[in-house]
Motif scaffolding. Structure first.
Motif, PDB file in Angstrom:
ATOM      1  N   SER A 101       1.019  -1.641  -0.240  1.00 21.78           N
ATOM      2  CA  SER A 101       0.323  -0.202  -0.181  1.00 21.78           C
ATOM      3  C   SER A 101       0.683   1.036   0.043  1.00 21.78           C
ATOM      4  CB  SER A 101      -0.788   0.207   1.487  1.00 21.78           C
ATOM      5  OG  SER A 101      -1.550  -1.442   1.620  1.00 21.78           O
ATOM      6  N   GLU A 124      -8.738  -1.926   1.872  1.00 19.81           N
ATOM      7  CA  GLU A 124      -9.072  -2.618   3.326  1.00 19.81           C
ATOM      8  C   GLU A 124      -9.452  -1.628   4.981  1.00 19.81           C
ATOM      9  OE1 GLU A 124      -5.143  -4.466   2.516  1.00 19.81           O
ATOM     10  OE2 GLU A 124      -6.051  -6.328   2.320  1.00 19.81           O
ATOM     11  N   GLU A 125      -9.155  -0.229   3.822  1.00 22.20           N
ATOM     12  CA  GLU A 125      -8.185   1.178   4.808  1.00 22.20           C
ATOM     13  C   GLU A 125      -9.807   1.911   5.464  1.00 22.20           C
ATOM     14  OE1 GLU A 125      -4.262   1.670   5.298  1.00 22.20           O
ATOM     15  OE2 GLU A 125      -4.390   0.890   3.509  1.00 22.20           O
ATOM     16  N   ASP A 171      -6.265  -1.545  -3.711  1.00 24.32           N
ATOM     17  CA  ASP A 171      -5.648  -2.521  -3.075  1.00 24.32           C
ATOM     18  C   ASP A 171      -7.553  -3.227  -1.599  1.00 24.32           C
ATOM     19  OD1 ASP A 171      -4.468  -3.007  -0.626  1.00 24.32           O
ATOM     20  OD2 ASP A 171      -3.780  -1.118  -0.002  1.00 24.32           O
TER      21      ASP A 171
HETATM   22 MG    MG Z   1      -1.793  -2.604   2.490  1.00 21.58          MG
END
Ligand code: MG
Ligand code: TYD
Length: 491
Positions: A101, A124-125, A171
Motif C-alpha cells: 500500500s 481494506e483501509e 487495494d
Molecule cells: Mg495494504
C-alpha cells in the motif's frame, strides 16, 4: 436456495467439482474445497443468436510500441519494463505489511503530481487512514482521487464517468466483490469474477489497473492463483521482516523483462528507492572473519554484489544440518557433494549454514563459486581477502564453468572498491575484451579452472586454525573433520 448451479471450488488452485471432496483432485491439497455459487455467465445471454462477425488482422503491420506511462519511481519502472502499459492489468503480490500500500500510494501520488488522473481505491483501509498515511509520507498535496469501496460494479460505474484515469490501484483484490457471483468476498469465484470485470474495464477504457494481492504463508497468492494467469504482469514484493530492504521482482510480464529487480528501503518516511543496491548490501560487512565471500551477481541487466556467509561447525546430530537462507538448498547440497568428491573436503560431520546477507535471494548458478569459497573458508578458519569478489558456476565434475556478463560484474566490483576477482578460467577472454573487463576495470583476476585449485588458493591465502593442515590446499578441510568423521560415517 436450490442446490442447482452450486459447485465446490478448491481455494488453493481454483479447480471446480460438483460435490464436496476432502482432497482436491487437481492440486492434491486437503480440505480446500468450499461450496461457492457457480459463476453466472458474464454479459447478456445470446442463446439462439448467431455470433457477431469481427475483423481479422494480419500479424505484420504497424507495430506500435506499447504506450507506457512512467510512474516516476525509477525502481518500479525498471521492473515493469519502463512504466505502466495502457489498458494493462498488473498484480502486485506480497506478504501483509511488506509495504504494498505504501509503494502504491507513492506511485499514485507521483503520477497525480505529474498531471495524470490517478485513482486509489482502498477496500481494506478507511479513506481517513489512507489520508493519514499520505500525510505522514508528505504526499497530501498530490491530487490523488481516493475512495474506500469494495463493489466492483460501483467502482467501474464511477470510474467510467469523466476523463479516463491513467492509473487505478485496487487495494486489495481479495476485498472486492461483484454482483455476478454469489459467494463471499475473498473466495476464488469472487476474486476471479472481480478480476475479470476489472480486466474488461481496463481493456475497454485504456486505464492501467494495479491489483494488490495478499500472499499466504507458503508464498502463494492467496486463493486467486487463477488471477496470475489473467493479468498481464505479476510483480512480487519481497523482503525479510527484520531487514529494511524490499525487493520488487517481476514474476510474469507480458510487456517487459522478468529478470529485473527494484530495490527499496523502508524508512520512517515511506519507501526510498535504492539506485545502487550493492552499496546497501555490502554496507555492514564483517571484514576479516572466515566464512564470508562477496558474490558479484547479476539481477537482470544490473550487477549486484552481495555477501554470502557460511558457517561450518561440528555437528552433534546423527544427520548433520544443512540450512540455507536466500539460496537454493539443492545447489548447496551439490556444492557440498562436489567439495567432498573432488576436493577432499569432508563435511559429513559438520553442520552447514549458508546465508545471503541483507535478506537478498539469489537464483543464479554463478553464486556456486562464492558459496564454495565461503564454505571452505569457514571450515579451514581462513578468512578470504576482503577485497576479492567471486563468481562462477560449479559443475558436477568440479570444473568452474563460465557465466554471462563478466565485464559488468567486474566493472561493478571495481566501482565498489574491490581489487581482485576470482572467476572461471574460461572467462579469460571475456574479462580482457576491453569492454569494461579487467583491462579497463583495473581488477586483478585469478582464473580458476576447477574447484580443487580454489580450495588450494584459500588454504594458501589464509591463516588456518592451529590444528588444521597449513601446507596442502587439498587438505584445507581435512584436519578439522577428524573429530566429526566417525559420527559422519555413522550417520
Ligand atoms: Mg495494504
Ligand atoms: P503497508 O504498505 O501497509 O503494507 P501492505 O499494504 O503490504 O500490507 O506497510 C506497512 C508497514 O510498513 C508497517 O509495518 C509499517 C511500515 N511503514 C514504515 O516503516 N514507514 C512508513 O512510512 C510507512 C507508511 C509504513
Amino acid at each position: 436456495m436450490s442446490r442447482r448451479g452450486l459447485s465446490f471450488i478448491c481455494q488453493n488452485c481454483g479447480a471446480a467439482a460438483s460435490r464436496w471432496q476432502g482432497k482436491c483432485e487437481a492440486c492434491g491439497e486437503w480440505n480446500t474445497m468450499v461450496e461457492e455459487g457457480a459463476d453466472r455467465p458474464a454479459g447478456p445471454g445470446r442463446k439462439g443468436q448467431k455470433g457477431r462477425l469481427f475483423k481479422l488482422e494480419p500479424l505484420t503491420g504497424e507495430a506500435k510500441d506499447a504506450p507506457r506511462l512512467a510512474s516516476g519511481l525509477a525502481e518500479l519502472d525498471r521492473v515493469t519494463g519502463g512504466g505502466f502499459v495502457r489498458g494493462s492489468i498488473l498484480l502486485m503480490a506480497g506478504d501483509p505489511g511488506i509495504g504494498k500500500s505504501t509503494l502504491l500510494i507513492q506511485a499514485t501520488a507521483a503520477l497525480a503530481r505529474a498531471g495524470h488522473r490517478a485513482v486509489y481505491i482502498s477496500g481494506e483501509e478507511a479513506a481517513a487512514q489512507v489520508r493519514l498515511r499520505a500525510e505522514r509520507l508528505g504526499l497530501s498535496d498530490a491530487p490523488v482521487e481516493l475512495a474506500a469501496e469494495t463493489s466492483v460494479e460501483d467502482i467501474i460505474a464511477t470510474l467510467s464517468e469523466g476523463k479516463v484515469p491513467r492509473l487505478i490501484v485496487i487495494d486489495s483484490i481479495q476485498t472486492m466483490w461483484t454482483d455476478l457471483v454469489d459467494s463471499a468476498p475473498g473466495t476464488v469465484s469472487q476474486v476471479r469474477g472481480a478480476a475479470q470485470a476489472l480486466i474488461r474495464f481496463a481493456k475497454r477504457s485504456g486505464a492501467a489497473i494495479i491489483l494488490v494481492g495478499h500472499v499466504t504463508k507458503d508464498g502463494q497468492i492467496a486463493g486467486p492463483r487463477v488471477v496470475e494467469h489473467m493479468v498481464d504482469a505479476v510483480l512480487s514484493f519481497e523482503g525479510e521482516g527484520s531487514h529494511q530492504f524490499r525487493i520488487l521482482r517481476a514474476v510474469k510480464n507480458r510487456f517487459g523483462p522478468t529478470d529485473e529487480i527494484g530495490v527499496f528501503e523502508m524508512t520512517g518516511a515511506g519507501l526510498r528507492e535504492v539506485s545502487n543496491p550493492s552499496e546497501l548490501f555490502l554496507s555492514e560487512r564483517d571484514l576479516g572473519s572466515p566464512g564470508t565471500a562477496v558474490f558479484a551477481g547479476m539481477e537482470g541487466t544490473r550487477p549486484l554484489l552481495v555477501e554470502i556467509q557460511a558457517l561450518v561447525a561440528p555437528t552433534s546430530l546423527g544427520t548433520p544440518r544443512r540450512a540455507v537462507v536466500g539460496w537454493d538448498p539443492s545447489r548447496l547440497s551439490m556444492v557440498i557433494a562436489v567439495l567432498e568428491a573432488h576436493c577432499g573436503v569432508k563435511l559429513g560431520g559438520y553442520d552447514v549454514y549458508l546465508n545471503v546477507a541483507g535478506g537478498m535471494r539469489i537464483n543464479e548458478p554463478a553464486a556456486d563459486l562464492a558459496a564454495a569459497a565461503a564454505l571452505v573458508s569457514s571450515l579451514a578458519n581462513s578468512p578470504l581477502p576482503a577485497d576479492a569478489v567471486y563468481f562462477g558456476e560449479v559443475s558436477l565434475s568440479g570444473a568452474i564453468r563460465p557465466v554471462s556478463h563478466t565485464p559488468s560484474r567486474l566493472k561493478e566490483s571495481a566501482k565498489l572498491g574491490f581489487a581482485r576477482a576470482v572467476l572461471p578460467e574460461a572467462a579469460r577472454g571475456d574479462a580482457n575484451d576491453g569492454k569494461g573487463g579487467d583491462g579497463k576495470s583495473g581488477l586483478a583476476t585469478t582464473h580458476v579452472g576447477g574447484l580443487t585449485s580454489l580450495v588450494a588458493e584459500i588454504a594458501a591465502l589464509g591463516k588456518p586454525r592451529q590444528n588444521a593442515s597449513p601446507n596442502n590446499g587439498h587438505n584445507a578441510g581435512q584436519k578439522p573433520t577428524q573429530g566429526g568423521k566417525s559420527r559422519g560415517q555413522d550417520g
